[in-house]
Design an enzyme around this catalytic site. Structure first.
Site, PDB file in Angstrom:
ATOM      1  CG  ASP A   1     -46.455  15.308  -0.633  1.00  0.00           C
ATOM      2  OD1 ASP A   1     -46.656  15.448   0.582  1.00  0.00           O
ATOM      3  OD2 ASP A   1     -45.322  15.421  -1.146  1.00  0.00           O
TER       4      ASP A   1
ATOM      5  CG  ASP B   1     -39.272  15.734   2.390  1.00  0.00           C
ATOM      6  OD1 ASP B   1     -40.366  15.293   2.812  1.00  0.00           O
ATOM      7  OD2 ASP B   1     -39.154  16.395   1.349  1.00  0.00           O
TER       8      ASP B   1
HETATM    9  C1  GLA Z   1     -42.632  16.415  -0.268  1.00  0.00           C
HETATM   10  C2  GLA Z   1     -42.385  14.916  -0.079  1.00  0.00           C
HETATM   11  C3  GLA Z   1     -41.148  14.493  -0.844  1.00  0.00           C
HETATM   12  C4  GLA Z   1     -41.322  14.823  -2.317  1.00  0.00           C
HETATM   13  C5  GLA Z   1     -41.652  16.306  -2.481  1.00  0.00           C
HETATM   14  C6  GLA Z   1     -42.037  16.648  -3.910  1.00  0.00           C
HETATM   15  O1  GLA Z   1     -41.624  17.180   0.300  1.00  0.00           O
HETATM   16  O2  GLA Z   1     -42.264  14.613   1.280  1.00  0.00           O
HETATM   17  O3  GLA Z   1     -40.904  13.116  -0.670  1.00  0.00           O
HETATM   18  O4  GLA Z   1     -42.347  14.027  -2.852  1.00  0.00           O
HETATM   19  O5  GLA Z   1     -42.732  16.712  -1.658  1.00  0.00           O
HETATM   20  O6  GLA Z   1     -42.318  18.012  -4.076  1.00  0.00           O
END
Ligand code: GLA
Length: 372
Positions: free
Chosen positions: A128, A185
């Site tokens: 990430d 997300d």
């Molecule tokens: C981000 C990612 C998600 C998840 C969260 C975890 O928002 O896009 O898919 O992995 O972090 O904290």
């Protein structure tokens, strides 16, 4: 290291349902469900532990380790449990100082962390970009560092670049990425599903064996439950069917996110549909394109000479008759084409010139067209 992810990666990821509330017992029960309920056999082979698995501090040698309250047996034991059952071990980290949920991440420790993951038997890394430097191409540099470190471990580790910016498709492959997020997300709602899914249409030049556009994980079967379910509020079964067809047509990675220990038959019918999965996993690896520029009609050429077609009804209220012209798919207009309904595993007969199907609100027709 061999070439990885020749077809879109498939599996399950803990985030959508569990957020950071994961532990040994939950992971083992999810692994058991993946094996016992036919998901592994259908191709979902990777169980990924998303954010929240790690201890709040590194150990005395600077190494990451599993939160001892959640994972008393340690992370290697999780990997062993998964491998013994034929599953692959996916894990999550971040290019910044902290993960998005605030746990220690890999900035400045890329080599050590890649080595640690390899020692635990990790097969898949979702990486990430929270708490990380912005601007000036720093993101590309940091993703390259982890890509390099992963290759140097000598272990086959699929590298999932989780940085949903519009530029990701243009550089993530050169950083070693096998798949890359396109957006923020996904939430459990039709609005979100259609936004991230149809938003990926047009990016087909970047996709192919070993490299996939990632419109995020599946929310199929969440029905408003679990972490991301509560954010989106839930979608209906027609919308989940369209969600699956769309991801199959996009040659997108298929990571389930609902609580798969508790799946209704109507949801299993979507997720375990072998003919639909075969479209996603087709070895040509072509991402579906918008027919005649209309993104609600997608076509995907297949290795056996067939063409998969998905026709989406945008209306939330009305059934629609949706047509598609055979010539726009590469056939001749006077060809006789056999049409198969991939949802119901039924041959619909032969068609000339065009095919029209009646589609329910927010649902889609998912067809395979062949000349013989
Ligand atoms: C981000 C990612 C998600 C998840 C969260 C975890 O928002 O896009 O898919 O992995 O972090 O904290």
């Amino acid at each position: 290291m061999k070439q990885l992810a020749l077809t879109p990666p498939m599996g399950f990821n803990t985030w959508n349902t569990f957020s950071c509330d994961i532990n040994e017992e939950i992971i083992k029960s999810l692994a058991d469900a993946m094996v016992n309920e036919g998901y592994l056999e259908a191709g979902y082979d990777t169980l990924t532990l998303d954010d929240g698995w790690m201890s709040p501090v590194r150990d005395e040698n600077g190494k990451l380790f599993g939160n001892p309250e959640k994972f008393p047996g340690g992370m290697k034991a999780i990997g062993d449990y998964l491998h013994e059952r034929g599953l692959k071990f996916g894990i999550y980290s971040d290019a910044g100082t902290h993960t998005c949920a605030g746990f220690p991440a890999s900035y400045g420790n890329e080599r050590l962390d890649a080595k640690t993951f390899a020692e635990w038997g990790v097969d898949f890394l979702k990486y990430d970009y929270c708490f990380a430097p912005q601007g000036g191409g720093k993101d590309v540099v940091l993703y390259r560092k982890m890509g390099q470190a992963l290759r140097e471990t000598g272990r086959d580790i699929v590298y999932s670049v989780c940085w949903g910016v519009s530029t990701s498709p243009t550089w993530a492959k050169t950083a070693g990425g096998h798949m890359w997020r396109l957006t923020g997300d996904i939430a459990d709602s039709w609005e979100s599903i259609s936004k991230v899914g149809f938003g990926a249409v047009g990016l087909e030049p970047y996709a192919g064996p070993g490299n996939w556009n990632d419109p995020d994980m599946l929310v199929i079967g969440m029905f408003g439950k679990g972490y991301v379910g509560k954010i989106g509020g839930g979608a209906n079964i027609n919308e989940y069917r369209s969600h699956f067809a769309l991801w199959c047509m996009l040659a997108a990675p298929l990571f389930m996110g609902h609580d798969l220990r508790n799946t209704s038959d109507e949801v299993k019918k979507i997720l375990l549909n072998k003919e639909a999965i075969a479209v996603n996993q087709d070895i040509l690896g072509v991402q579906g394109y918008a027919v005649n520029g209309w993104k609600h009609a997608l076509a995907k050429p297949l290795a056996d000479g067939g063409v998969a077609v998905a026709l989406f009804n945008e209306s939330a209220e009305y059934n629609q008759i949706l047509p598609i012209s055979l010539e726009e798919l590469g056939f001749e207009s006077d060809d006789t084409v056999y049409v198969r309904d991939l949802w119901n595993h039924q041959d619909l007969g032969t068609f000339k010139s065009a095919v029209s199907v009646r589609v329910e609100p927010h649902d889609c027709a998912f067809l395979k067209l062949t000349r013989k």
